[in-house]
Each structure stands twice: as C-alpha cells, then as structure tokens.
Scaffold this motif. Structure first.
Motif, PDB file in Angstrom:
ATOM      1  N   SER A 157      -7.285   5.316  -4.795  1.00  9.80           N
ATOM      2  CA  SER A 157      -8.319   6.241  -4.330  1.00  9.80           C
ATOM      3  C   SER A 157      -8.608   7.254  -5.436  1.00  9.80           C
ATOM      4  CB  SER A 157      -7.858   6.934  -3.045  1.00  9.80           C
ATOM      5  OG  SER A 157      -6.665   7.645  -3.289  1.00  9.80           O
ATOM      6  N   SER A 158      -9.681   8.023  -5.256  1.00 10.96           N
ATOM      7  CA  SER A 158     -10.202   8.829  -6.374  1.00 10.96           C
ATOM      8  C   SER A 158      -9.221   9.885  -6.876  1.00 10.96           C
ATOM      9  CB  SER A 158     -11.518   9.493  -5.958  1.00 10.96           C
ATOM     10  OG  SER A 158     -11.319  10.236  -4.773  1.00 10.96           O
ATOM     11  N   GLY A 159      -8.347  10.417  -5.985  1.00 15.72           N
ATOM     12  CA  GLY A 159      -7.447  11.480  -6.432  1.00 15.72           C
ATOM     13  C   GLY A 159      -6.049  11.007  -6.794  1.00 15.72           C
ATOM     14  N   MET A 160      -5.814   9.702  -6.753  1.00 11.26           N
ATOM     15  CA  MET A 160      -4.450   9.191  -6.976  1.00 11.26           C
ATOM     16  C   MET A 160      -3.985   9.410  -8.412  1.00 11.26           C
ATOM     17  SD  MET A 160      -2.118   7.847  -5.077  1.00 11.26           S
ATOM     18  CE  MET A 160      -0.493   7.152  -5.346  1.00 11.26           C
ATOM     19  N   SER A 161      -4.918   9.541  -9.332  1.00 11.02           N
ATOM     20  CA  SER A 161      -4.543   9.721 -10.749  1.00 11.02           C
ATOM     21  C   SER A 161      -3.776  11.026 -10.959  1.00 11.02           C
ATOM     22  CB  SER A 161      -5.787   9.686 -11.634  1.00 11.02           C
ATOM     23  OG  SER A 161      -6.685  10.683 -11.203  1.00 11.02           O
ATOM     24  N   ARG A 162      -3.901  11.968 -10.030  1.00 11.81           N
ATOM     25  CA  ARG A 162      -3.146  13.224 -10.160  1.00 11.81           C
ATOM     26  C   ARG A 162      -1.649  12.986 -10.006  1.00 11.81           C
ATOM     27  NH1 ARG A 162      -4.446  16.798  -5.823  1.00 11.81           N
ATOM     28  NH2 ARG A 162      -5.737  15.205  -4.873  1.00 11.81           N
ATOM     29  N   GLU A 211      -4.221  10.312  -0.423  1.00 13.35           N
ATOM     30  CA  GLU A 211      -4.520   9.392  -1.524  1.00 13.35           C
ATOM     31  C   GLU A 211      -3.734   8.108  -1.298  1.00 13.35           C
ATOM     32  OE1 GLU A 211      -6.889  10.144  -3.431  1.00 13.35           O
ATOM     33  OE2 GLU A 211      -7.001  12.314  -3.153  1.00 13.35           O
ATOM     34  N   ALA A 212      -4.218   7.019  -1.889  1.00 15.46           N
ATOM     35  CA  ALA A 212      -3.537   5.735  -1.681  1.00 15.46           C
ATOM     36  C   ALA A 212      -3.654   4.843  -2.907  1.00 15.46           C
ATOM     37  CB  ALA A 212      -4.111   5.026  -0.458  1.00 15.46           C
ATOM     38  N   MET A 213      -2.729   3.913  -2.971  1.00 12.22           N
ATOM     39  CA  MET A 213      -2.697   2.946  -4.066  1.00 12.22           C
ATOM     40  C   MET A 213      -2.427   1.569  -3.447  1.00 12.22           C
ATOM     41  SD  MET A 213      -0.291   3.542  -7.300  1.00 12.22           S
ATOM     42  CE  MET A 213       1.068   2.456  -7.207  1.00 12.22           C
ATOM     43  N   VAL A 247       0.870  -1.184   0.000  1.00 10.66           N
ATOM     44  CA  VAL A 247       0.000   0.000   0.000  1.00 10.66           C
ATOM     45  C   VAL A 247       0.903   1.228   0.000  1.00 10.66           C
ATOM     46  CG1 VAL A 247      -1.831   1.284   1.152  1.00 10.66           C
ATOM     47  CG2 VAL A 247      -1.718  -1.190   1.422  1.00 10.66           C
ATOM     48  N   THR A 248       0.589   2.180  -0.883  1.00 12.91           N
ATOM     49  CA  THR A 248       1.354   3.422  -0.962  1.00 12.91           C
ATOM     50  C   THR A 248       0.434   4.584  -0.626  1.00 12.91           C
ATOM     51  OG1 THR A 248       2.819   2.510  -2.639  1.00 12.91           O
ATOM     52  CG2 THR A 248       2.681   4.917  -2.530  1.00 12.91           C
ATOM     53  N   VAL A 249       0.887   5.452   0.262  1.00 15.26           N
ATOM     54  CA  VAL A 249       0.077   6.600   0.679  1.00 15.26           C
ATOM     55  C   VAL A 249       0.785   7.886   0.260  1.00 15.26           C
ATOM     56  CG1 VAL A 249      -0.899   7.839   2.662  1.00 15.26           C
ATOM     57  CG2 VAL A 249      -0.883   5.328   2.630  1.00 15.26           C
ATOM     58  N   VAL A 250       0.029   8.830  -0.291  1.00 10.66           N
ATOM     59  CA  VAL A 250       0.547  10.161  -0.636  1.00 10.66           C
ATOM     60  C   VAL A 250      -0.246  11.185   0.169  1.00 10.66           C
ATOM     61  CG1 VAL A 250       0.881  11.864  -2.479  1.00 10.66           C
ATOM     62  CG2 VAL A 250       1.085   9.424  -2.991  1.00 10.66           C
ATOM     63  N   CYS A 251       0.460  12.022   0.932  1.00 15.50           N
ATOM     64  CA  CYS A 251      -0.190  13.128   1.642  1.00 15.50           C
ATOM     65  C   CYS A 251       0.890  14.106   2.114  1.00 15.50           C
ATOM     66  CB  CYS A 251      -1.057  12.634   2.805  1.00 15.50           C
ATOM     67  SG  CYS A 251      -0.172  11.863   4.155  1.00 15.50           S
ATOM     68  N   TYR A 253      -9.466  -3.871   1.349  1.00 20.58           N
ATOM     69  CA  TYR A 253      -9.433  -2.754   0.398  1.00 20.58           C
ATOM     70  C   TYR A 253     -10.659  -1.852   0.580  1.00 20.58           C
ATOM     71  CZ  TYR A 253     -10.383  -0.238  -3.873  1.00 20.58           C
ATOM     72  OH  TYR A 253     -10.722   0.750  -4.756  1.00 20.58           O
ATOM     73  N   GLU A 254     -11.838  -2.463   0.756  1.00 18.64           N
ATOM     74  CA  GLU A 254     -13.074  -1.676   0.883  1.00 18.64           C
ATOM     75  C   GLU A 254     -13.020  -0.772   2.124  1.00 18.64           C
ATOM     76  OE1 GLU A 254     -12.961  -4.958   0.311  1.00 18.64           O
ATOM     77  OE2 GLU A 254     -13.654  -4.941  -1.777  1.00 18.64           O
ATOM     78  N   ASP A 255     -12.621  -1.322   3.249  1.00 19.19           N
ATOM     79  CA  ASP A 255     -12.547  -0.516   4.479  1.00 19.19           C
ATOM     80  C   ASP A 255     -11.466   0.549   4.353  1.00 19.19           C
ATOM     81  OD1 ASP A 255     -14.555  -2.015   5.536  1.00 19.19           O
ATOM     82  OD2 ASP A 255     -13.289  -3.196   6.885  1.00 19.19           O
ATOM     83  N   GLY A 256     -10.356   0.180   3.741  1.00 10.34           N
ATOM     84  CA  GLY A 256      -9.254   1.132   3.576  1.00 10.34           C
ATOM     85  C   GLY A 256      -9.648   2.274   2.660  1.00 10.34           C
ATOM     86  N   LEU A 257     -10.329   1.934   1.562  1.00  6.43           N
ATOM     87  CA  LEU A 257     -10.764   2.971   0.619  1.00  6.43           C
ATOM     88  C   LEU A 257     -11.709   3.951   1.318  1.00  6.43           C
ATOM     89  CD1 LEU A 257     -10.783   4.040  -2.329  1.00  6.43           C
ATOM     90  CD2 LEU A 257     -12.810   2.608  -2.713  1.00  6.43           C
TER      91      LEU A 257
END
Ligand code: ADP
Ligand code: MG
Length: 363
Positions: A352-357, A339-341, A303-307, A325-329
């Motif tokens: 997550s919804s903003g990870m595409s940025r 954001e996370a991947m 799991v990768t987190v960006v913040c 995954y569902e609870d994490g999302l």
C-alpha cells in the motif's frame, strides 16, 4: 497433534528469526539503566509467545511479566474452542449451549463477538467468525490428513455447501444489556481463530505500557511493538517471513526473511499459507477459507498488515488473504492508519502507498 507440533515449530522458527534480527540490529544497550530481557512461553494459545522487555532489573522485569502471562492465560481459556474450564462460559461452552438458550458470557468474549458482528454489519464479510460449521470440517480433514498423510482427503464439497447454510452472522443474537449470546440457527458455531490473538494482544498492551518502558510482544507471529527499544534505536525490527522459503532455498543462499518492518507503537500481523496446512495429492491446502468458494483461498501467499490495533490487523490480514490484491488495496487505502504488504502467488510483492515508511525493501 502432528499439526500442532509442526505449527509450533514453525512459529518457534519465526519467533527465533525475529529475536535474532533484533539481536543483530541492536547488539548492545546504550542506555545503561535498562537491560533487555527475553522470555518464551509455549503453553498458551496453542502457539509460541515471545516477549522482549526493557527493565531496570530482572526483578522489575519479572514483576511485569508474571501478570502478563496471567492475563494471556485468562484470554486463552475464554477463547478456547476445544476445552472446558470448570463452569467458565468460554467459546467451547458457547458453541455447545448457545443454540438452546441465551448464554451469559464474559465481557472479553462478548466484546470480541460484538466487534466482529459490527464488521459484518458494515459489509466486511470475508472474515466471518460465524463460519465455524465450515471451518470445523476443514479442521477435521486437516487433522486426519496430518495424522495419516497417505490417506489425506479433501472434504466433500456437498458437506461444505451444506455447512455453509449455517454461517449467517445475523443468526448470532447478542444482548448488550445482559451480555448474552444466542444462536437462532442450531447448526451455527463460532470460530474466532482469525482474530483471537490480535484481540488478546490489544487487551494486554495498555498494561504493558504501564509496566515497562519498552517491549515487544509476539503471539505466534502476531507482533505488537511498544515504545522504541531502550538502546538508542528508534524502532523495533520485525522480520516478515518469506512465504516461499524452505530448507532448500535457504541452503542455497536464500533467506527466511522477505523484508524487515521498522516500527514502534504499532502492530505487525501476517497471515500466510505456510502456517497451517496439509497435503492432498501433492497439493497444499491451508487454513484460510474463502467463504465464497469454501476452499482455501489461492489469492495470496501472505499478507502483512501494519496499524495500531492488533485486533484490526488480525482481522484484516485474514480478510486481505482472501480478497484479490486490487480489492484488498482499495480496502486498505480507504482505511486511515493501515498499511499492508502482499506476497502474490508468483512471489511478487505489492504494498500500500504508506508501507515504504516501515518496510526496508519497499520504495
Ligand atoms: P493465524 O491464526 O495462523 O495467525 P489468521 O489470523 O489468518 O491466521 O486466522 C486463520 C484462522 O481463522 C483459521 O485457523 C480459522 O480458524 C479461521 N478462518 C479461516 N478462514 C476464515 C474466514 N474466512 N473467516 C473467519 N475465520 C476464518
Ligand atoms: Mg487474522
């Protein structure tokens, strides 16, 4: 010891991949006044630290770099669970004395424990730094298994269950005024491995912003990217390792890199099942333990987190590694600026919804 060596070499590989990627993406400095300098350090935090900074001269870079290393060494000593340093009331000292009487501890450690307790009180209990009793058992079996692979064993479940009776964060009593910590359960210990590197990164980042126009700090793959690199590019490129890559897949044309995250003024932190593990009967047992099953979590490969906050990213990467995954999302979407991947056990990637940025391969 073997474990340390293989862990370090893995981290060295990751750091090298990050640096190579950086070199490929940004071959030359466009801003002639600044030069890029790179340093590695392997004696702090039992991990590989890599640092890239832009500076007007090597002297200017060294002037900024030396205090950074001093600060990281200070945190390393305070957060060390295995060694004493004179009369420093570090984590090692706390775990040996805090059940006898309240121990006065440095602000650096007090603040970390308080912050983790606040997460616990808010209901975020998957990452529990008061789980030292359970994590120590896994640590001992892992070390023994790495030293003698033919006799590697799993910890007996009855031992894990007995230890899990001594992991209640409510038994960690903090006194804000006197900066003391006390364990009301004599068998409780703290393991801050899930957040220590992120916490230390956040602690040095304000200094780095003052000291250098641009920098990238990696504490064992726990990356903080400062202002955009001084070469005309708008972002730093941080490689996310493919958790399924191994020598064989790479040899047949695969790559160590799953994706590249383009960021500045942000942190990128990954928890993965490939960092620290040992093998028992052909099965891999890694180092992130589900507090419910008391076993290594099988929810994720990485799991990768960006913040913005490295401490939060470190805490969350461990948390999301254990949650479904569902609870994490749902958790990530409820948090602003996070954001996370995820890489699931079948190798599929979710985001997550903003990870595409940030992530090049996420649409
Ligand atoms: P890494 O240290 O490899 O970057 P993490 O940030 O995910 O990875 O932290 C893993 C470490 O956290 C483990 O080595 C262990 O010390 C600790 N740990 C493992 N499981 C938990 C948990 N459920 N809660 C709190 N700490 C944990
Ligand atoms: Mg973590």
């Amino acid at each position: 010891m073997n474990q340390r060596i293989s862990f370090r070499s893995l981290l060295a590989l990751c750091a090298a991949v990050i640096c190579v990627l950086y070199g490929v993406c940004f071959p030359a400095s466009a801003e002639a006044n600044y030069t890029k300098f790179t340093r590695r350090e392997t004696s702090i935090f039992d991990t590989e630290i890599s640092f890239i900074g832009f500076a007007s001269s090597e002297e200017a870079f060294e002037r900024a770099y030396a205090p950074l290393i001093e600060m990281l060494e200070k945190y390393d000593h305070i957060f060390d669970a295995y060694n004493a340093y004179g009369d420093l009331h570090n984590l090692y000292y706390v775990n040996r004395h805090a059940a006898q009487e309240p121990v006065e501890i440095p602000d650096e450690l007090f603040d970390l424990i308080s912050w983790c307790k606040a997460q616990w009180n808010a209901g975020m209990r998957t990452t529990n730094i008061a789980m030292g009793a359970v994590l120590t058992i896994w640590h001992e079996y892992r070390e023994a298994g790495l030293a003698d692979p033919n006799n590697a064993k799993l910890p007996p479940m009855e031992d894990l269950i007995a230890a899990s009776g001594h992991t209640n964060f409510d038994d960690v009593i903090l006194d804000d005024e006197n900066k003391t910590v006390y364990f009301s359960d004599p068998l409780l210990t703290l393991d801050i491995g899930a957040v220590a590197k992120g916490w230390a990164a956040d602690a040095v980042v304000p200094y780095l912003y003052e000291a250098l126009p641009s920098f990238l700090l990696s504490l064992g793959g726990n990356v903080y990217a400062g202002n955009a690199p001084m070469d005309g590019r708008t972002n730093w490129a941080v490689g996310v390792q493919d958790p399924q890559a191994n020598a064989l897949t790479v040899a047949v044309g695969g790559t160590e890199i799953l994706d590249v995250v383009d960021v500045h003024d942000l942190t990128v932190v990954t928890s993965g099942d490939y960092w620290r593990y040992y093998m028992v009967d052909g099965e891999r047992y890694h180092h992130i333990i589900d507090p419910d099953t008391l076993m290594p979590s099988r929810q994720m490969l990485s799991v990768t987190v960006v913040c913005e906050s490295s401490a939060l990213a470190d805490f969350l990467s461990t948390t999301l590694f254990v949650l479904s995954y569902e609870d994490g999302l749902a958790l990530v979407e409820s948090l602003n600026g996070v954001e996370a991947m995820w890489v699931l056990p079948d190798g599929s990637v979710q985001a997550s919804s903003g990870m595409s940025r940030f992530a090049r391969k996420i649409n």
